[in-house]
Write a protein that holds these residues in place. Structure first.
Motif, mmCIF file in Angstrom:
data_model
loop_
_atom_site.group_PDB
_atom_site.id
_atom_site.type_symbol
_atom_site.label_atom_id
_atom_site.label_comp_id
_atom_site.label_asym_id
_atom_site.label_seq_id
_atom_site.Cartn_x
_atom_site.Cartn_y
_atom_site.Cartn_z
ATOM 1 N N THR A 127 94.767 28.277 49.028
ATOM 2 C CA THR A 127 93.534 29.023 49.196
ATOM 3 C C THR A 127 93.853 30.518 49.143
ATOM 4 O O THR A 127 94.692 31.015 49.892
ATOM 5 N N ALA A 128 93.184 31.236 48.247
ATOM 6 C CA ALA A 128 93.490 32.646 48.046
ATOM 7 C C ALA A 128 92.478 33.248 47.085
ATOM 8 O O ALA A 128 91.705 32.538 46.442
ATOM 9 N N VAL A 129 92.502 34.569 46.997
ATOM 10 C CA VAL A 129 91.822 35.256 45.912
ATOM 11 C C VAL A 129 92.792 35.313 44.741
ATOM 12 O O VAL A 129 93.926 35.777 44.885
ATOM 13 N N TYR A 130 92.356 34.839 43.600
ATOM 14 C CA TYR A 130 93.184 34.802 42.409
ATOM 15 C C TYR A 130 92.787 35.952 41.487
ATOM 16 O O TYR A 130 91.609 36.115 41.149
ATOM 17 N N TYR A 131 93.785 36.747 41.097
ATOM 18 C CA TYR A 131 93.579 37.918 40.261
ATOM 19 C C TYR A 131 94.263 37.744 38.915
ATOM 20 O O TYR A 131 95.376 37.217 38.834
ATOM 21 N N CYS A 132 93.616 38.223 37.877
ATOM 22 C CA CYS A 132 94.192 38.298 36.548
ATOM 23 C C CYS A 132 94.537 39.751 36.249
ATOM 24 O O CYS A 132 93.778 40.655 36.604
ATOM 25 N N ASN A 133 95.678 39.994 35.635
ATOM 26 C CA ASN A 133 95.964 41.352 35.195
ATOM 27 C C ASN A 133 96.624 41.373 33.830
ATOM 28 O O ASN A 133 97.309 40.432 33.424
ATOM 29 N N LEU A 134 96.379 42.474 33.132
ATOM 30 C CA LEU A 134 96.965 42.744 31.824
ATOM 31 C C LEU A 134 98.026 43.819 31.995
ATOM 32 O O LEU A 134 97.739 44.885 32.540
ATOM 33 N N ASP A 135 99.240 43.546 31.549
ATOM 34 C CA ASP A 135 100.338 44.501 31.599
ATOM 35 C C ASP A 135 100.701 44.950 30.192
ATOM 36 O O ASP A 135 100.818 44.126 29.281
ATOM 37 N N ILE A 136 100.888 46.268 30.036
ATOM 38 C CA ILE A 136 101.291 46.809 28.747
ATOM 39 C C ILE A 136 102.174 48.024 28.966
ATOM 40 O O ILE A 136 101.978 48.774 29.922
ATOM 41 N N TRP A 137 103.151 48.198 28.100
ATOM 42 C CA TRP A 137 104.040 49.356 28.166
ATOM 43 C C TRP A 137 103.325 50.553 27.568
ATOM 44 O O TRP A 137 102.974 50.552 26.382
ATOM 45 N N MET A 138 103.100 51.591 28.363
ATOM 46 C CA MET A 138 102.414 52.799 27.929
ATOM 47 C C MET A 138 103.079 54.021 28.537
ATOM 48 O O MET A 138 103.326 54.065 29.741
ATOM 49 N N SER A 139 103.365 55.006 27.701
ATOM 50 C CA SER A 139 103.909 56.297 28.147
ATOM 51 C C SER A 139 105.149 56.116 29.022
ATOM 52 O O SER A 139 105.298 56.793 30.046
ATOM 53 N N GLY A 140 106.017 55.215 28.632
ATOM 54 C CA GLY A 140 107.279 55.037 29.325
ATOM 55 C C GLY A 140 107.213 54.241 30.614
ATOM 56 O O GLY A 140 108.194 54.222 31.367
ATOM 57 N N ALA A 141 106.088 53.589 30.879
ATOM 58 C CA ALA A 141 105.953 52.799 32.094
ATOM 59 C C ALA A 141 105.018 51.631 31.844
ATOM 60 O O ALA A 141 104.232 51.633 30.903
ATOM 61 N N ILE A 142 105.095 50.628 32.713
ATOM 62 C CA ILE A 142 104.188 49.494 32.653
ATOM 63 C C ILE A 142 102.851 49.894 33.271
ATOM 64 O O ILE A 142 102.799 50.376 34.403
ATOM 65 N N ARG A 143 101.788 49.691 32.531
ATOM 66 C CA ARG A 143 100.441 49.936 33.021
ATOM 67 C C ARG A 143 99.735 48.599 33.219
ATOM 68 O O ARG A 143 99.736 47.760 32.315
ATOM 69 N N GLY A 144 99.168 48.412 34.402
ATOM 70 C CA GLY A 144 98.479 47.183 34.720
ATOM 71 C C GLY A 144 96.992 47.392 34.895
ATOM 72 O O GLY A 144 96.569 48.319 35.587
ATOM 73 N N TYR A 145 96.204 46.523 34.279
ATOM 74 C CA TYR A 145 94.757 46.522 34.436
ATOM 75 C C TYR A 145 94.378 45.237 35.158
ATOM 76 O O TYR A 145 94.750 44.140 34.713
ATOM 77 N N TRP A 146 93.627 45.370 36.252
ATOM 78 C CA TRP A 146 93.343 44.259 37.152
ATOM 79 C C TRP A 146 91.866 43.930 37.200
ATOM 80 O O TRP A 146 91.014 44.816 37.118
ATOM 81 N N GLY A 147 91.575 42.655 37.349
ATOM 82 C CA GLY A 147 90.221 42.219 37.585
ATOM 83 C C GLY A 147 89.868 42.284 39.056
ATOM 84 O O GLY A 147 90.662 42.690 39.906
ATOM 85 N N GLN A 148 88.644 41.855 39.370
ATOM 86 C CA GLN A 148 88.148 41.935 40.745
ATOM 87 C C GLN A 148 88.562 40.742 41.600
ATOM 88 O O GLN A 148 88.424 40.785 42.820
ATOM 89 N N GLY A 149 89.047 39.697 40.976
ATOM 90 C CA GLY A 149 89.473 38.507 41.681
ATOM 91 C C GLY A 149 88.388 37.457 41.776
ATOM 92 O O GLY A 149 87.197 37.751 41.704
ATOM 93 N N THR A 150 88.810 36.211 41.944
ATOM 94 C CA THR A 150 87.892 35.100 42.165
ATOM 95 C C THR A 150 88.446 34.213 43.278
ATOM 96 O O THR A 150 89.640 33.908 43.307
ATOM 97 N N GLN A 151 87.590 33.832 44.208
ATOM 98 C CA GLN A 151 88.015 33.088 45.394
ATOM 99 C C GLN A 151 88.197 31.617 45.072
ATOM 100 O O GLN A 151 87.313 30.973 44.503
ATOM 101 N N VAL A 152 89.346 31.081 45.468
ATOM 102 C CA VAL A 152 89.619 29.647 45.384
ATOM 103 C C VAL A 152 89.853 29.139 46.803
ATOM 104 O O VAL A 152 90.734 29.639 47.501
ATOM 105 N N THR A 153 89.065 28.162 47.215
ATOM 106 C CA THR A 153 89.196 27.573 48.539
ATOM 107 C C THR A 153 89.499 26.091 48.395
ATOM 108 O O THR A 153 88.713 25.357 47.786
ATOM 109 N N VAL A 154 90.637 25.660 48.942
ATOM 110 C CA VAL A 154 91.062 24.265 48.878
ATOM 111 C C VAL A 154 90.886 23.670 50.270
ATOM 112 O O VAL A 154 91.644 23.978 51.193
ATOM 113 N N SER A 155 89.881 22.822 50.435
ATOM 114 C CA SER A 155 89.542 22.301 51.756
ATOM 115 C C SER A 155 88.707 21.036 51.620
ATOM 116 O O SER A 155 87.975 20.859 50.648
ATOM 117 N N SER A 156 88.823 20.160 52.633
ATOM 118 C CA SER A 156 87.985 18.977 52.706
ATOM 119 C C SER A 156 86.640 19.280 53.337
ATOM 120 O O SER A 156 85.736 18.460 53.305
#
Length: 121
Positions: free
Chosen positions: A92-121
């Motif tokens: 159970t957690a907030v799951y985030y997707c991100n895009l990583d790309i090498w830009m200007s000599g460093a890794i640049r990450g673009y992140w989404g807002q997340g989506t909640q996953v709940t594992v429960s009975s």
């Protein structure tokens, strides 16, 4: 601008399955050079990397999800997926997707807002 939007989260029973989607708006040159990642963060815990995939489909997984989760990407749709099987309550957690790309000599990450996953009975 690069935009990342996750969807597909929700409530699922232990042992169940869920598919998360990550839709990306990005220039073709960025998309074709990107590594896409799924991450998750449970309440009170550090964010952890779950899975990664390169443009050409090379994948990596955390040890805890190997054999149960599958990351994939549709390069024509600019979309990444995470198929989760045999889900456990501790995932159970907030799951985030991100895009990583090498830009200007460093890794640049673009992140989404997340989506909640709940594992429960």
């Amino acid at each position: 601008q690069v935009q990342v939007v996750e969807s597909g989260g929700g409530l699922v029973q232990p042992g169940g399955s869920l598919r998360l989607s990550c839709a990306c708006a990005a220039p073709g040159r960025i998309w074709s050079n990107s590594t896409m990642r799924w991450n998750r963060q449970a309440p009170g815990k550090q964010r952890e990397l779950v899975a990664s995939i390169t443009y050409n489909g090379s994948t990596t997984y955390s040890d805890s999800v190997k054999g149960r989760f599958t990351i994939s990407r549709d390069n024509a749709k600019y979309t990444v997926y995470l198929d989760m099987n045999s889900l456990k309550p501790e995932e159970t957690a907030v799951y985030y997707c991100n895009l990583d790309i090498w830009m200007s000599g460093a890794i640049r990450g673009y992140w989404g807002q997340g989506t909640q996953v709940t594992v429960s009975s």
